[in-house]
Design a protein around this motif. Structure first.
Motif, PDB file in Angstrom:
ATOM      1  N   GLY A   1      78.889  40.533  38.769  1.00  7.80           N
ATOM      2  CA  GLY A   1      78.106  41.378  37.880  1.00  7.80           C
ATOM      3  C   GLY A   1      78.860  41.794  36.631  1.00  7.80           C
ATOM      4  O   GLY A   1      78.845  42.955  36.234  1.00  7.80           O
ATOM      5  N   VAL A   2      79.516  40.842  35.995  1.00  3.54           N
ATOM      6  CA  VAL A   2      80.350  41.137  34.826  1.00  3.54           C
ATOM      7  C   VAL A   2      79.472  41.371  33.590  1.00  3.54           C
ATOM      8  O   VAL A   2      78.530  40.619  33.335  1.00  3.54           O
ATOM      9  CB  VAL A   2      81.329  39.976  34.544  1.00  3.54           C
ATOM     10  CG1 VAL A   2      82.178  40.277  33.311  1.00  3.54           C
ATOM     11  CG2 VAL A   2      82.205  39.723  35.761  1.00  3.54           C
ATOM     12  N   ARG A   3      79.806  42.409  32.850  1.00  2.00           N
ATOM     13  CA  ARG A   3      79.146  42.668  31.565  1.00  2.00           C
ATOM     14  C   ARG A   3      80.218  43.034  30.548  1.00  2.00           C
ATOM     15  O   ARG A   3      81.113  43.837  30.836  1.00  2.00           O
ATOM     16  CB  ARG A   3      78.131  43.808  31.677  1.00  2.00           C
ATOM     17  CG  ARG A   3      77.434  44.138  30.343  1.00  2.00           C
ATOM     18  CD  ARG A   3      76.402  45.242  30.498  1.00  2.00           C
ATOM     19  NE  ARG A   3      75.845  45.636  29.212  1.00  2.00           N
ATOM     20  CZ  ARG A   3      74.883  45.003  28.572  1.00  2.00           C
ATOM     21  NH1 ARG A   3      74.344  43.921  29.114  1.00  2.00           N
ATOM     22  NH2 ARG A   3      74.425  45.431  27.397  1.00  2.00           N
TER      23      ARG A   3
ATOM     24  N   ALA B   1      79.803  37.409  17.551  1.00  2.00           N
ATOM     25  CA  ALA B   1      79.886  38.624  18.353  1.00  2.00           C
ATOM     26  C   ALA B   1      78.601  38.763  19.147  1.00  2.00           C
ATOM     27  O   ALA B   1      77.551  38.225  18.774  1.00  2.00           O
ATOM     28  CB  ALA B   1      80.116  39.851  17.467  1.00  2.00           C
ATOM     29  N   GLY B   2      78.690  39.493  20.256  1.00  2.00           N
ATOM     30  CA  GLY B   2      77.497  39.695  21.053  1.00  2.00           C
ATOM     31  C   GLY B   2      77.818  40.326  22.394  1.00  2.00           C
ATOM     32  O   GLY B   2      78.832  41.013  22.561  1.00  2.00           O
ATOM     33  N   VAL B   3      76.936  40.070  23.355  1.00  2.12           N
ATOM     34  CA  VAL B   3      77.044  40.641  24.695  1.00  2.12           C
ATOM     35  C   VAL B   3      76.916  39.512  25.715  1.00  2.12           C
ATOM     36  O   VAL B   3      76.082  38.608  25.552  1.00  2.12           O
ATOM     37  CB  VAL B   3      75.952  41.699  24.945  1.00  2.12           C
ATOM     38  CG1 VAL B   3      76.060  42.263  26.361  1.00  2.12           C
ATOM     39  CG2 VAL B   3      76.049  42.828  23.923  1.00  2.12           C
TER      40      VAL B   3
ATOM     41  N   ASP C   1      74.296  36.575  24.580  1.00  3.55           N
ATOM     42  CA  ASP C   1      73.423  36.892  23.452  1.00  3.55           C
ATOM     43  C   ASP C   1      74.296  37.066  22.208  1.00  3.55           C
ATOM     44  O   ASP C   1      74.981  38.082  22.060  1.00  3.55           O
ATOM     45  CB  ASP C   1      72.641  38.177  23.748  1.00  3.55           C
ATOM     46  CG  ASP C   1      71.583  38.464  22.681  1.00  3.55           C
ATOM     47  OD1 ASP C   1      71.480  37.672  21.721  1.00  3.55           O
ATOM     48  OD2 ASP C   1      70.886  39.483  22.801  1.00  3.55           O
ATOM     49  N   PHE C   2      74.282  36.057  21.338  1.00  7.78           N
ATOM     50  CA  PHE C   2      75.059  36.107  20.096  1.00  7.78           C
ATOM     51  C   PHE C   2      74.240  36.855  19.052  1.00  7.78           C
ATOM     52  O   PHE C   2      73.256  36.332  18.523  1.00  7.78           O
ATOM     53  CB  PHE C   2      75.383  34.694  19.611  1.00  7.78           C
ATOM     54  CG  PHE C   2      76.393  33.964  20.449  1.00  7.78           C
ATOM     55  CD1 PHE C   2      77.709  33.866  20.041  1.00  7.78           C
ATOM     56  CD2 PHE C   2      76.013  33.372  21.651  1.00  7.78           C
ATOM     57  CE1 PHE C   2      78.645  33.185  20.805  1.00  7.78           C
ATOM     58  CE2 PHE C   2      76.940  32.692  22.424  1.00  7.78           C
ATOM     59  CZ  PHE C   2      78.260  32.602  22.005  1.00  7.78           C
TER      60      PHE C   2
ATOM     61  N   GLU D   1      71.089  33.739  12.439  1.00  7.49           N
ATOM     62  CA  GLU D   1      71.274  35.171  12.638  1.00  7.49           C
ATOM     63  C   GLU D   1      71.695  35.480  14.076  1.00  7.49           C
ATOM     64  O   GLU D   1      72.238  36.537  14.369  1.00  7.49           O
ATOM     65  CB  GLU D   1      69.982  35.911  12.301  1.00  7.49           C
ATOM     66  CG  GLU D   1      69.624  35.850  10.815  1.00  7.49           C
ATOM     67  CD  GLU D   1      68.386  36.663  10.510  1.00  7.49           C
ATOM     68  OE1 GLU D   1      67.774  37.180  11.472  1.00  7.49           O
ATOM     69  OE2 GLU D   1      68.040  36.780   9.328  1.00  7.49           O
ATOM     70  N   GLY D   2      71.437  34.559  14.988  1.00  9.88           N
ATOM     71  CA  GLY D   2      71.823  34.746  16.372  1.00  9.88           C
ATOM     72  C   GLY D   2      71.204  33.671  17.245  1.00  9.88           C
ATOM     73  O   GLY D   2      70.305  32.946  16.827  1.00  9.88           O
ATOM     74  N   PHE D   3      71.719  33.539  18.477  1.00 13.26           N
ATOM     75  CA  PHE D   3      71.140  32.629  19.452  1.00 13.26           C
ATOM     76  C   PHE D   3      71.593  33.061  20.841  1.00 13.26           C
ATOM     77  O   PHE D   3      72.436  33.952  20.990  1.00 13.26           O
ATOM     78  CB  PHE D   3      71.533  31.173  19.165  1.00 13.26           C
ATOM     79  CG  PHE D   3      73.007  30.893  19.269  1.00 13.26           C
ATOM     80  CD1 PHE D   3      73.572  30.464  20.456  1.00 13.26           C
ATOM     81  CD2 PHE D   3      73.825  31.052  18.160  1.00 13.26           C
ATOM     82  CE1 PHE D   3      74.926  30.198  20.535  1.00 13.26           C
ATOM     83  CE2 PHE D   3      75.188  30.786  18.238  1.00 13.26           C
ATOM     84  CZ  PHE D   3      75.738  30.363  19.431  1.00 13.26           C
TER      85      PHE D   3
END
Length: 302
Positions: A112-114, A94-96, A84-85, A56-58
């Motif tokens: 400081g990339v987001r 997909a994620g951040v 954060d997947f 579900e994510g990792f």
């Protein structure tokens, strides 16, 4: 009848009776001996078409990522990477992502990339990247298709109020002294396999800049006898650029510095070599202060 039955039974031979007695005693002793359990056999797991494992994510924590072209030349370095997947499936993710620093080709560094990111099996998309650039702010969009021929990519970057001196240091002009505020836009497209040969265009705006002891302007000032060039103060400046063949073609550069205006065009190479053709415009009062041998090469503007 006919000798098949005997009554009473005849006594057994002594030796045979003794043998049976020994065998019986041995059997009874074996049955009374405590049993020791041996290791249980490990059950074997057979693959089954009914088993389905799904993430579900990792998360990726404190990673460093290097991006290199087909010649193993470093294109970008990403440090202190946290990913954060939140959506993972067959040929999709997909994620951040949060990145401490993203340095691109030793030319530009974002801190400081987001960004959010998505991958659909064909295209990597970063639609909302925010970062700090030279003390100012930056936003960007990035698309790449790594599986397609030549791995094409597109980059759109917009930045505002960056420290001009910090950007010069990042670009390799560490020995030059200049201050000011720089804003601009850059668009690039090309191949991830040869990222340094990307093509595109850009615009730059420079405000409240000061070039103190800057080699380029100081040399011109000494040649022409214009002392203002040793400490040139630019109120406004702008440039339009075209990027191709590992060069930045300066289509138009305009610097407004009090009584002095500089118009220029030329080529800046990625190895920090610069070749410009420039035109110098002076106010009448400033031109009159020049040595006659220099002043005679100026002509009045229509």
């Amino acid at each position: 009848a006919e000798g098949q039955w005997l009554w009473p039974e005849m006594p057994e031979d002594a030796e045979e009776a003794k043998k049976k007695e020994v065998e019986k005693a041995a059997k009874e002793a074996q049955e009374k001996k405590p049993k020791v359990a041996g290791p249980k056999p490990t059950p074997s797991v057979q693959p089954s078409d009914d088993i389905d494992i799904e993430f579900e994510g990792f998360k990726v924590v404190n990673a460093t990522i290097e991006l290199r072209d087909m010649n193993r030349v470093l294109v970008a370095m990403l440090t202190d990477v946290q990913m954060d997947f939140t959506d993972v499936g067959d040929h999709r993710a997909a994620g951040v992502a949060n990145i401490g620093r993203l340095a691109w080709s030793d030319m530009i560094a974002l801190d400081g990339v987001r960004t959010t990111f998505s991958w659909d099996g064909k295209e990597l998309h970063l639609p909302e990247l925010t970062a700090a650039l030279g003390g100012g702010t930056a936003t960007a969009k990035f698309k790449a298709k790594p599986k397609k021929d030549k791995s094409p990519f597109e980059l759109q970057l917009q930045f505002d109020r960056a420290d001009f001196s910090k950007l010069l240091q990042q670009a390799g002009f560490s020995g030059q002294t200049a201050t000011g505020t720089l804003s601009g836009t850059i668009y690039l497209e090309g191949s991830m396999k040869e990222a340094r040969r990307a093509e595109g265009q850009g615009t730059l705006t420079l405000t409240d800049a000061r070039f103190a002891g800057f080699d380029l302007f100081e040399g011109v000032g000494q040649l022409l006898g214009i002392k203002e060039f040793s400490d040139l103060r630019v109120k406004d400046g702008r440039a339009s650029l075209r990027i191709a063949d590992e060069k930045v073609f300066v289509n138009q550069l305009v610097l407004m510095a009090g009584d002095v205006r500089i118009n220029a065009n030329g080529v800046a190479r990625f190895d920090n070599k610069l070749a410009l053709d420039a035109q110098l415009l002076l106010k009448q009062s400033t031109a009159e202060k020049l040595p006659s041998i220099v002043r005679d090469n100026f002509k009045a503007k229509d």
